[in-house]
Scaffold this active site. Structure first.
Site, PDB file in Angstrom:
ATOM      1  N   GLY A  17       0.804  -1.213   0.000  1.00  0.00           N
ATOM      2  CA  GLY A  17       0.000   0.000   0.000  1.00  0.00           C
ATOM      3  C   GLY A  17       0.837   1.262   0.000  1.00  0.00           C
ATOM      4  O   GLY A  17       2.074   1.225  -0.112  1.00  0.00           O
ATOM      5  N   TYR A  18       0.168   2.401   0.178  1.00  0.00           N
ATOM      6  CA  TYR A  18       0.814   3.702   0.010  1.00  0.00           C
ATOM      7  C   TYR A  18       1.995   3.875   0.953  1.00  0.00           C
ATOM      8  O   TYR A  18       3.111   4.196   0.523  1.00  0.00           O
ATOM      9  CB  TYR A  18      -0.197   4.828   0.213  1.00  0.00           C
ATOM     10  CG  TYR A  18       0.428   6.192   0.010  1.00  0.00           C
ATOM     11  CD1 TYR A  18       0.771   6.623  -1.263  1.00  0.00           C
ATOM     12  CD2 TYR A  18       0.707   7.025   1.086  1.00  0.00           C
ATOM     13  CE1 TYR A  18       1.375   7.858  -1.466  1.00  0.00           C
ATOM     14  CE2 TYR A  18       1.305   8.257   0.898  1.00  0.00           C
ATOM     15  CZ  TYR A  18       1.630   8.673  -0.386  1.00  0.00           C
ATOM     16  OH  TYR A  18       2.235   9.900  -0.570  1.00  0.00           O
ATOM     17  N   PHE A 117      -0.230   5.756  11.668  1.00  0.00           N
ATOM     18  CA  PHE A 117       0.299   6.532  10.541  1.00  0.00           C
ATOM     19  C   PHE A 117      -0.505   7.788  10.274  1.00  0.00           C
ATOM     20  O   PHE A 117      -0.991   8.045   9.182  1.00  0.00           O
ATOM     21  CB  PHE A 117       0.411   5.648   9.290  1.00  0.00           C
ATOM     22  CG  PHE A 117       1.302   4.461   9.519  1.00  0.00           C
ATOM     23  CD1 PHE A 117       2.668   4.620   9.613  1.00  0.00           C
ATOM     24  CD2 PHE A 117       0.755   3.198   9.696  1.00  0.00           C
ATOM     25  CE1 PHE A 117       3.506   3.536   9.877  1.00  0.00           C
ATOM     26  CE2 PHE A 117       1.573   2.099   9.960  1.00  0.00           C
ATOM     27  CZ  PHE A 117       2.951   2.284  10.049  1.00  0.00           C
ATOM     28  N   LYS A 137      -9.435   3.550  15.209  1.00  0.00           N
ATOM     29  CA  LYS A 137      -8.020   3.296  15.489  1.00  0.00           C
ATOM     30  C   LYS A 137      -7.771   3.155  16.987  1.00  0.00           C
ATOM     31  O   LYS A 137      -6.958   2.330  17.417  1.00  0.00           O
ATOM     32  CB  LYS A 137      -7.165   4.417  14.894  1.00  0.00           C
ATOM     33  CG  LYS A 137      -7.182   4.454  13.381  1.00  0.00           C
ATOM     34  CD  LYS A 137      -6.161   5.446  12.834  1.00  0.00           C
ATOM     35  CE  LYS A 137      -6.083   5.357  11.320  1.00  0.00           C
ATOM     36  NZ  LYS A 137      -4.997   6.188  10.758  1.00  0.00           N
TER      37      LYS A 137
END
Length: 320
Positions: A17-18, A117, A137
Protein backbone atom coordinates in the site's frame (compact mmCIF):
# COMPACT_ATOMS: atom_id res chain seq x y z
CA UNK A 1 22.08 2.93 4.91
CA UNK A 2 23.31 1.48 8.18
CA UNK A 3 22.04 -1.93 9.23
CA UNK A 4 20.42 -2.61 12.57
CA UNK A 5 22.69 -4.49 15.00
CA UNK A 6 20.36 -7.47 15.34
CA UNK A 7 18.11 -8.20 12.35
CA UNK A 8 14.53 -9.14 13.16
CA UNK A 9 12.13 -11.14 11.03
CA UNK A 10 9.46 -8.63 10.05
CA UNK A 11 5.98 -9.22 8.64
CA UNK A 12 4.10 -6.27 7.13
CA UNK A 13 0.36 -6.29 6.51
CA UNK A 14 -0.53 -3.83 3.77
CA UNK A 15 3.05 -3.84 2.55
CA UNK A 16 2.07 -3.03 -1.03
CA UNK A 17 0.00 0.00 0.00
CA UNK A 18 0.81 3.70 0.01
CA UNK A 19 2.92 3.82 3.19
CA UNK A 20 3.44 0.06 3.47
CA UNK A 21 5.75 -0.07 0.46
CA UNK A 22 8.07 2.49 2.08
CA UNK A 23 8.15 0.46 5.30
CA UNK A 24 8.93 -2.72 3.35
CA UNK A 25 11.76 -1.05 1.43
CA UNK A 26 13.23 0.34 4.64
CA UNK A 27 13.02 -3.04 6.35
CA UNK A 28 15.06 -4.72 3.62
CA UNK A 29 17.50 -1.81 3.45
CA UNK A 30 18.16 -2.13 7.19
CA UNK A 31 18.94 -5.82 6.71
CA UNK A 32 15.83 -7.44 8.17
CA UNK A 33 14.38 -10.63 6.65
CA UNK A 34 11.07 -9.22 5.44
CA UNK A 35 7.69 -10.70 4.49
CA UNK A 36 4.54 -8.95 3.40
CA UNK A 37 1.03 -10.35 3.66
CA UNK A 38 -1.00 -9.18 0.67
CA UNK A 39 -4.07 -10.00 -1.33
CA UNK A 40 -3.32 -12.09 -4.44
CA UNK A 41 -3.21 -10.13 -7.70
CA UNK A 42 -6.39 -10.06 -9.74
CA UNK A 43 -7.26 -8.98 -13.28
CA UNK A 44 -8.07 -5.56 -11.77
CA UNK A 45 -4.60 -5.16 -10.21
CA UNK A 46 -2.89 -2.08 -11.58
CA UNK A 47 0.34 -2.57 -13.59
CA UNK A 48 2.20 -0.36 -11.11
CA UNK A 49 1.28 -2.77 -8.30
CA UNK A 50 2.52 -5.73 -10.33
CA UNK A 51 5.78 -3.84 -10.87
CA UNK A 52 6.00 -3.37 -7.09
CA UNK A 53 5.57 -7.12 -6.53
CA UNK A 54 8.42 -7.78 -8.96
CA UNK A 55 10.57 -5.18 -7.23
CA UNK A 56 9.94 -6.70 -3.83
CA UNK A 57 10.71 -10.22 -4.97
CA UNK A 58 13.95 -9.02 -6.60
CA UNK A 59 15.10 -7.50 -3.28
CA UNK A 60 14.38 -10.67 -1.31
CA UNK A 61 11.02 -9.76 0.18
CA UNK A 62 8.82 -12.80 0.61
CA UNK A 63 5.21 -12.20 -0.41
CA UNK A 64 2.57 -14.28 1.37
CA UNK A 65 -0.63 -14.16 -0.66
CA UNK A 66 -3.72 -14.24 1.52
CA UNK A 67 -6.88 -12.56 2.77
CA UNK A 68 -7.43 -11.12 6.23
CA UNK A 69 -10.13 -13.70 6.97
CA UNK A 70 -7.70 -16.62 6.43
CA UNK A 71 -6.94 -17.09 10.11
CA UNK A 72 -4.83 -20.25 9.82
CA UNK A 73 -2.68 -18.69 7.10
CA UNK A 74 -2.10 -15.60 9.25
CA UNK A 75 -1.19 -17.79 12.24
CA UNK A 76 1.26 -19.79 10.13
CA UNK A 77 2.82 -16.56 8.86
CA UNK A 78 3.17 -15.09 12.35
CA UNK A 79 4.99 -18.17 13.62
CA UNK A 80 7.86 -17.34 11.26
CA UNK A 81 8.49 -13.75 12.38
CA UNK A 82 9.40 -11.57 15.36
CA UNK A 83 7.80 -8.21 14.55
CA UNK A 84 4.44 -7.39 12.96
CA UNK A 85 3.70 -4.04 11.37
CA UNK A 86 0.27 -3.21 10.03
CA UNK A 87 0.02 -0.59 7.29
CA UNK A 88 -3.54 -1.47 6.34
CA UNK A 89 -5.69 1.28 4.85
CA UNK A 90 -8.57 2.81 6.82
CA UNK A 91 -11.30 0.46 5.51
CA UNK A 92 -9.29 -2.50 6.87
CA UNK A 93 -8.51 -0.96 10.28
CA UNK A 94 -11.14 -3.08 12.13
CA UNK A 95 -9.69 -6.22 10.52
CA UNK A 96 -6.62 -5.74 12.71
CA UNK A 97 -8.61 -7.42 15.47
CA UNK A 98 -8.09 -10.64 13.50
CA UNK A 99 -4.33 -10.00 13.50
CA UNK A 100 -4.40 -9.32 17.25
CA UNK A 101 -6.24 -12.61 17.88
CA UNK A 102 -3.66 -14.47 15.82
CA UNK A 103 -0.76 -12.76 17.62
CA UNK A 104 -2.19 -13.86 20.96
CA UNK A 105 -2.58 -17.39 19.65
CA UNK A 106 1.03 -17.79 18.47
CA UNK A 107 2.62 -16.07 21.49
CA UNK A 108 5.98 -15.38 19.84
CA UNK A 109 5.61 -11.82 18.55
CA UNK A 110 8.03 -9.39 20.17
CA UNK A 111 6.42 -6.19 18.84
CA UNK A 112 3.22 -5.12 17.09
CA UNK A 113 2.89 -1.76 15.35
CA UNK A 114 -0.77 -1.22 14.38
CA UNK A 115 -1.85 0.98 11.50
CA UNK A 116 -1.90 4.50 12.94
CA UNK A 117 0.30 6.53 10.54
CA UNK A 118 -1.34 9.85 11.22
CA UNK A 119 -2.15 12.07 14.18
CA UNK A 120 -1.86 11.14 17.86
CA UNK A 121 -5.48 10.03 18.17
CA UNK A 122 -5.47 9.84 21.96
CA UNK A 123 -4.75 13.60 22.24
CA UNK A 124 -7.09 15.34 19.81
CA UNK A 125 -10.84 15.71 19.26
CA UNK A 126 -11.64 16.67 15.64
CA UNK A 127 -14.94 17.12 13.78
CA UNK A 128 -17.29 14.08 13.95
CA UNK A 129 -16.39 12.44 10.58
CA UNK A 130 -12.66 12.41 11.39
CA UNK A 131 -13.40 11.54 15.02
CA UNK A 132 -15.16 8.40 13.81
CA UNK A 133 -12.02 7.42 11.91
CA UNK A 134 -9.85 7.96 14.98
CA UNK A 135 -12.22 6.06 17.25
CA UNK A 136 -11.79 2.95 15.10
CA UNK A 137 -8.02 3.30 15.49
CA UNK A 138 -8.33 3.84 19.25
CA UNK A 139 -10.25 0.58 19.53
CA UNK A 140 -7.29 -1.22 17.96
CA UNK A 141 -4.92 0.44 20.43
CA UNK A 142 -7.08 -0.55 23.39
CA UNK A 143 -7.47 -4.12 22.09
CA UNK A 144 -3.69 -4.38 21.67
CA UNK A 145 -3.11 -3.18 25.23
CA UNK A 146 -5.80 -5.48 26.65
CA UNK A 147 -4.26 -8.49 24.89
CA UNK A 148 -0.89 -7.83 26.55
CA UNK A 149 0.93 -7.69 23.22
CA UNK A 150 4.22 -5.72 23.22
CA UNK A 151 3.44 -2.70 21.05
CA UNK A 152 4.64 0.56 19.62
CA UNK A 153 2.05 3.14 18.64
CA UNK A 154 3.28 5.65 16.07
CA UNK A 155 2.02 9.20 15.56
CA UNK A 156 3.61 9.90 12.19
CA UNK A 157 1.57 13.06 11.52
CA UNK A 158 1.08 14.09 7.86
CA UNK A 159 2.61 12.11 5.02
CA UNK A 160 4.36 14.97 3.29
CA UNK A 161 4.28 14.05 -0.40
CA UNK A 162 0.59 13.20 -0.14
CA UNK A 163 -0.32 16.53 1.46
CA UNK A 164 1.98 18.64 -0.72
CA UNK A 165 0.07 17.25 -3.68
CA UNK A 166 -3.23 18.06 -1.94
CA UNK A 167 -2.22 21.60 -0.98
CA UNK A 168 -0.03 22.79 -3.87
CA UNK A 169 -1.21 20.67 -6.83
CA UNK A 170 2.27 20.85 -8.38
CA UNK A 171 1.29 18.46 -11.20
CA UNK A 172 -1.34 20.77 -12.70
CA UNK A 173 -0.88 24.27 -14.16
CA UNK A 174 -2.70 26.85 -12.09
CA UNK A 175 -2.34 30.36 -10.68
CA UNK A 176 -4.30 29.87 -7.47
CA UNK A 177 -3.67 27.88 -4.28
CA UNK A 178 -6.41 27.19 -1.76
CA UNK A 179 -5.67 28.11 1.85
CA UNK A 180 -7.74 26.47 4.58
CA UNK A 181 -8.61 28.79 7.45
CA UNK A 182 -6.16 31.67 7.88
CA UNK A 183 -3.14 29.62 6.78
CA UNK A 184 -1.24 30.22 10.02
CA UNK A 185 -1.81 26.93 11.89
CA UNK A 186 1.31 24.76 12.08
CA UNK A 187 1.27 21.18 10.83
CA UNK A 188 3.92 18.44 10.68
CA UNK A 189 4.76 17.00 7.25
CA UNK A 190 7.11 14.00 7.12
CA UNK A 191 8.40 12.46 3.90
CA UNK A 192 7.04 8.97 3.33
CA UNK A 193 10.48 7.39 2.89
CA UNK A 194 11.54 8.78 6.28
CA UNK A 195 8.34 7.50 7.90
CA UNK A 196 9.21 4.04 6.58
CA UNK A 197 12.74 4.20 7.99
CA UNK A 198 11.69 5.57 11.37
CA UNK A 199 8.95 2.95 11.68
CA UNK A 200 11.42 0.10 11.20
CA UNK A 201 13.75 1.67 13.75
CA UNK A 202 11.12 2.13 16.47
CA UNK A 203 9.71 -1.36 15.87
CA UNK A 204 13.14 -2.75 16.77
CA UNK A 205 13.98 -0.31 19.57
CA UNK A 206 13.56 -1.51 23.19
CA UNK A 207 12.98 2.12 24.24
CA UNK A 208 9.79 2.19 22.16
CA UNK A 209 8.25 -0.98 23.61
CA UNK A 210 4.77 -0.24 24.97
CA UNK A 211 5.19 3.45 24.15
CA UNK A 212 3.78 6.05 21.79
CA UNK A 213 6.40 7.54 19.48
CA UNK A 214 5.83 10.90 17.81
CA UNK A 215 7.34 11.89 14.46
CA UNK A 216 7.75 15.63 14.95
CA UNK A 217 11.12 16.85 13.60
CA UNK A 218 11.41 20.61 13.97
CA UNK A 219 12.38 21.26 10.30
CA UNK A 220 9.09 19.71 9.19
CA UNK A 221 6.79 21.89 11.28
CA UNK A 222 5.27 24.35 8.83
CA UNK A 223 2.17 26.44 8.13
CA UNK A 224 0.31 26.62 4.83
CA UNK A 225 1.56 30.16 4.24
CA UNK A 226 5.15 29.12 4.87
CA UNK A 227 4.77 26.13 2.53
CA UNK A 228 3.29 28.26 -0.27
CA UNK A 229 5.96 30.95 0.13
CA UNK A 230 8.70 28.32 -0.03
CA UNK A 231 7.14 26.87 -3.20
CA UNK A 232 6.89 30.34 -4.74
CA UNK A 233 10.54 30.92 -3.95
CA UNK A 234 11.59 27.66 -5.58
CA UNK A 235 9.38 27.95 -8.67
CA UNK A 236 9.86 31.68 -9.19
CA UNK A 237 6.08 32.05 -9.40
CA UNK A 238 3.50 33.98 -7.43
CA UNK A 239 0.18 32.32 -6.58
CA UNK A 240 -3.10 33.89 -5.65
CA UNK A 241 -4.21 32.55 -2.27
CA UNK A 242 -7.89 31.66 -2.16
CA UNK A 243 -9.18 31.27 1.39
CA UNK A 244 -11.73 28.72 2.54
CA UNK A 245 -13.12 29.90 5.91
CA UNK A 246 -13.36 27.50 8.81
CA UNK A 247 -17.15 27.71 8.82
CA UNK A 248 -17.26 26.43 5.23
CA UNK A 249 -15.23 23.35 6.12
CA UNK A 250 -17.41 22.71 9.16
CA UNK A 251 -20.53 22.98 7.01
CA UNK A 252 -19.08 20.62 4.39
CA UNK A 253 -18.27 18.09 7.12
CA UNK A 254 -21.95 18.20 8.08
CA UNK A 255 -23.51 18.13 4.60
CA UNK A 256 -21.26 15.94 2.46
CA UNK A 257 -22.17 12.24 2.49
CA UNK A 258 -19.76 9.71 3.98
CA UNK A 259 -16.98 9.10 3.22
CA UNK A 260 -16.62 12.43 1.36
CA UNK A 261 -17.00 14.29 4.66
CA UNK A 262 -13.81 12.73 6.06
CA UNK A 263 -11.15 14.56 3.98
CA UNK A 264 -12.61 18.02 4.74
CA UNK A 265 -12.70 17.10 8.44
CA UNK A 266 -9.02 16.14 8.28
CA UNK A 267 -8.13 19.41 6.56
CA UNK A 268 -10.00 21.27 9.30
CA UNK A 269 -8.21 19.38 12.07
CA UNK A 270 -4.71 19.67 10.65
CA UNK A 271 -4.63 23.00 8.83
CA UNK A 272 -7.29 25.09 10.60
CA UNK A 273 -7.25 23.94 14.22
CA UNK A 274 -3.60 22.93 14.18
CA UNK A 275 -4.32 19.72 16.10
CA UNK A 276 -0.93 18.18 15.30
CA UNK A 277 0.78 20.92 17.32
CA UNK A 278 -1.93 21.31 19.97
CA UNK A 279 -0.04 19.37 22.64
CA UNK A 280 3.46 19.47 24.04
CA UNK A 281 6.07 16.74 23.72
CA UNK A 282 7.82 16.50 27.07
CA UNK A 283 11.32 15.26 27.86
CA UNK A 284 9.84 11.91 28.89
CA UNK A 285 8.05 11.49 25.55
CA UNK A 286 9.62 9.73 22.58
CA UNK A 287 10.21 11.66 19.34
CA UNK A 288 12.03 10.08 16.41
CA UNK A 289 14.40 12.88 15.41
CA UNK A 290 15.77 13.03 18.96
CA UNK A 291 15.88 9.23 19.27
CA UNK A 292 17.87 8.87 16.02
CA UNK A 293 19.85 12.09 15.51
CA UNK A 294 22.23 10.20 13.21
CA UNK A 295 19.53 9.55 10.62
CA UNK A 296 19.50 11.95 7.71
CA UNK A 297 16.12 13.63 7.55
CA UNK A 298 14.39 14.85 4.40
CA UNK A 299 13.23 18.36 5.25
CA UNK A 300 10.25 20.06 3.63
CA UNK A 301 12.70 22.31 1.82
CA UNK A 302 14.49 19.27 0.37
CA UNK A 303 11.22 17.54 -0.50
CA UNK A 304 10.07 20.54 -2.51
CA UNK A 305 13.32 20.26 -4.47
CA UNK A 306 12.31 16.67 -5.28
CA UNK A 307 8.93 17.97 -6.47
CA UNK A 308 10.74 20.30 -8.85
CA UNK A 309 12.75 17.52 -10.52
CA UNK A 310 10.89 14.23 -9.99
CA UNK A 311 7.53 14.94 -8.38
CA UNK A 312 5.86 12.04 -6.55
CA UNK A 313 2.56 11.05 -8.13
CA UNK A 314 -0.62 12.21 -6.38
CA UNK A 315 -2.37 9.54 -4.32
CA UNK A 316 -5.91 9.18 -3.03
CA UNK A 317 -6.63 7.99 0.48
CA UNK A 318 -9.18 5.18 0.84
CA UNK A 319 -11.95 6.01 3.29
CA UNK A 320 -14.81 4.00 1.84
Amino acid sequence: MAREAEPSRILIFGGTGYIGKHIARASVAFGHPTCIYARPPSPQTRPSNLDLWREFRSTGIRIIEGELDEYEKIVASLKQVDIVISALAYPQVPDQLKIIDAIVAVGNIKRFVPSDFGCEEDKIMPLPPFEEVLEKKRKIRRATEAAGIPFTFVATNCLAAYFINVLLHPHSPHDEIVVYGDGEAKAVLNYEEDVGKYTIKVANDPRACNRVVSYRPKPNIISQHQLISLWEEKTGRSFKRVYVPEKDLVKLSQTLPPPENIPVSILHSVFVKGDLMSYEIDDDDLEVSTMYPEMQLTTIDQLLDIFLTDPPEPARAAFG
